[in-house]
Write a protein that holds these residues in place. Structure first.
Motif, mmCIF file in Angstrom:
data_model
loop_
_atom_site.group_PDB
_atom_site.id
_atom_site.type_symbol
_atom_site.label_atom_id
_atom_site.label_comp_id
_atom_site.label_asym_id
_atom_site.label_seq_id
_atom_site.Cartn_x
_atom_site.Cartn_y
_atom_site.Cartn_z
ATOM 1 N N LEU A 17 -2.199 -7.516 1.471
ATOM 2 C CA LEU A 17 -0.821 -7.080 1.186
ATOM 3 C C LEU A 17 -0.083 -7.045 2.514
ATOM 4 O O LEU A 17 -0.719 -6.863 3.550
ATOM 5 N N SER A 33 -0.371 -0.109 5.774
ATOM 6 C CA SER A 33 -0.384 -1.341 6.562
ATOM 7 C C SER A 33 0.955 -1.561 7.263
ATOM 8 O O SER A 33 2.010 -1.561 6.619
ATOM 9 N N TYR A 83 0.869 -1.180 0.000
ATOM 10 C CA TYR A 83 0.000 0.000 0.000
ATOM 11 C C TYR A 83 0.908 1.234 0.000
ATOM 12 O O TYR A 83 2.044 1.181 0.488
ATOM 13 N N TYR A 91 -1.842 -5.305 16.469
ATOM 14 C CA TYR A 91 -2.376 -4.942 15.151
ATOM 15 C C TYR A 91 -3.874 -4.639 15.209
ATOM 16 O O TYR A 91 -4.354 -3.675 14.612
ATOM 17 N N ASP A 145 2.120 -12.543 1.923
ATOM 18 C CA ASP A 145 2.134 -12.639 3.398
ATOM 19 C C ASP A 145 3.551 -12.348 3.916
ATOM 20 O O ASP A 145 4.532 -12.947 3.463
ATOM 21 N N SER A 146 3.612 -11.456 4.905
ATOM 22 C CA SER A 146 4.922 -10.992 5.388
ATOM 23 C C SER A 146 5.759 -12.120 5.994
ATOM 24 O O SER A 146 6.979 -12.107 5.905
HETATM 25 N N1 LIG Z 1 -0.740 -12.138 7.799
HETATM 26 C C1 LIG Z 1 -0.625 -11.088 6.821
HETATM 27 C C2 LIG Z 1 -1.473 -9.905 7.235
HETATM 28 C C3 LIG Z 1 -1.527 -8.810 6.185
HETATM 29 C C4 LIG Z 1 -2.749 -7.923 6.374
HETATM 30 O O1 LIG Z 1 -3.530 -8.081 7.325
HETATM 31 N N2 LIG Z 1 -2.948 -6.979 5.431
HETATM 32 C C5 LIG Z 1 -4.122 -6.146 5.479
HETATM 33 C C6 LIG Z 1 -3.752 -4.687 5.697
HETATM 34 S S1 LIG Z 1 -3.064 -4.423 7.299
HETATM 35 C C7 LIG Z 1 -4.838 -6.210 4.147
HETATM 36 O O2 LIG Z 1 -4.224 -6.133 3.097
HETATM 37 N N3 LIG Z 1 -6.173 -6.310 4.191
HETATM 38 C C8 LIG Z 1 -6.982 -6.259 3.022
HETATM 39 C C9 LIG Z 1 -8.303 -6.930 3.217
HETATM 40 O O3 LIG Z 1 -8.467 -7.640 4.234
HETATM 41 O O4 LIG Z 1 -9.166 -6.736 2.353
HETATM 42 C C10 LIG Z 1 0.847 -10.707 6.658
HETATM 43 O O5 LIG Z 1 1.621 -10.943 7.587
HETATM 44 O O6 LIG Z 1 1.223 -10.225 5.587
#
Ligand SMILES: N[C@@H](CCC(=O)N[C@@H](CS)C(=O)NCC(=O)O)C(=O)O
Length: 232
Positions: free
Chosen positions: A50, A17, A7, A101, A62-63
């Motif tokens: 993302l 994010s 993002y 988070y 995924d991170s």
């Molecule tokens: N477990 C994931 C979590 C990533 C995550 O929660 N991303 C959120 C933004 S903080 C997202 O892209 N959400 C979009 C959605 O749920 O539509 C990681 O570690 O990458």
């Protein structure tokens, strides 16, 4: 070259994010060459979230999967840590990602003063005449998720009381060292500093953002991480 799909920069942070910020930190700490490519739309990606990285036409989402990829390429984010500290670093990262988070998400999506700014920043690309309708549904979904998760059932005061325990655990570690497990950042710092930075960066000050912004130890830590691992 690795491309981080993230993002865009938001409210002065590397990304909207904290998981994208974490991924940026890990990429930089790994020593690999990388660049960022901004997108607003997580839907095309495997988990609909993302961050992701693109390497040689492969996309890794995924991170934590990004971390595993970098480790396979030789990175050791916890180099020099004892087995005990590696275990504790894992626990700190999970505390940040699976607890702090959600406090951050609730502060942005659940607070009626903050939400209009978040809506018009995150979703500026949606035409104004339908933005309220589309994002209203997204907000409702997110709050439903927070209700199931549990933190969404707490008042702000109850939530802050719970978050306080995490913040104290972090400052306790920082009493005698600049980073959570020593003189240099490790994997846990990538997660924890990213979450704290995100909490501080509220577009409208909230009790939660002020709690972080007014804490000299936490602010010093966020800035130490930004200086030690330059991602912009
Ligand atoms: N477990 C994931 C979590 C990533 C995550 O929660 N991303 C959120 C933004 S903080 C997202 O892209 N959400 C979009 C959605 O749920 O539509 C990681 O570690 O990458």
């Amino acid at each position: 070259m690795i491309t981080l799909l993230t993002y865009p920069e938001t409210f002065g942070e590397f990304a909207a994010s904290p998981f994208c910020t974490k991924a940026g930190y890990l990429l930089e700490m790994s020593g690999q060459a990388w660049e960022r490519e901004d997108t607003f739309d997580p839907r095309p990606f495997k988990y609909g979230k993302l961050p992701a990285i693109r390497v040689d036409n492969e996309v890794i989402c995924d991170s934590d999967n990004i971390r595993r990829y970098l480790e396979k390429k030789g990175a050791d984010f916890d180099a020099g840590l004892s087995a005990d500290d590696r275990a504790s670093a894992r626990a700190f990262a999970v505390m940040a990602e699976q607890h702090m988070y959600f406090h951050g998400a609730l502060d942005r999506w659940g607070d009626d003063q903050v939400w209009p700014v978040v809506r018009d920043t995150y979703f500026a690309m949606i035409p104004k005449w339908v933005r309220g309708f589309v994002t209203g549904k997204m907000r409702k979904e997110l709050m439903k998720g927070m209700h199931s998760q549990g933190l969404g059932r707490f008042s702000v005061a109850e939530r802050l009381e719970r978050l306080e325990l995490d913040l104290r655990a972090i400052t306790a570690r920082l009493e005698t060292r600049p980073f959570l497990f020593g003189e240099t950042p490790c994997s846990a710092d990538a997660s924890v500093a990213a979450m704290l930075g995100n909490m501080r960066a509220s577009p409208v000050p909230t009790p939660q953002s002020k709690r972080v912004a007014d804490d000299a130890v936490l602010v010093g830590y966020i800035e130490a991480m930004e200086n030690a691992v330059k991602i912009r």
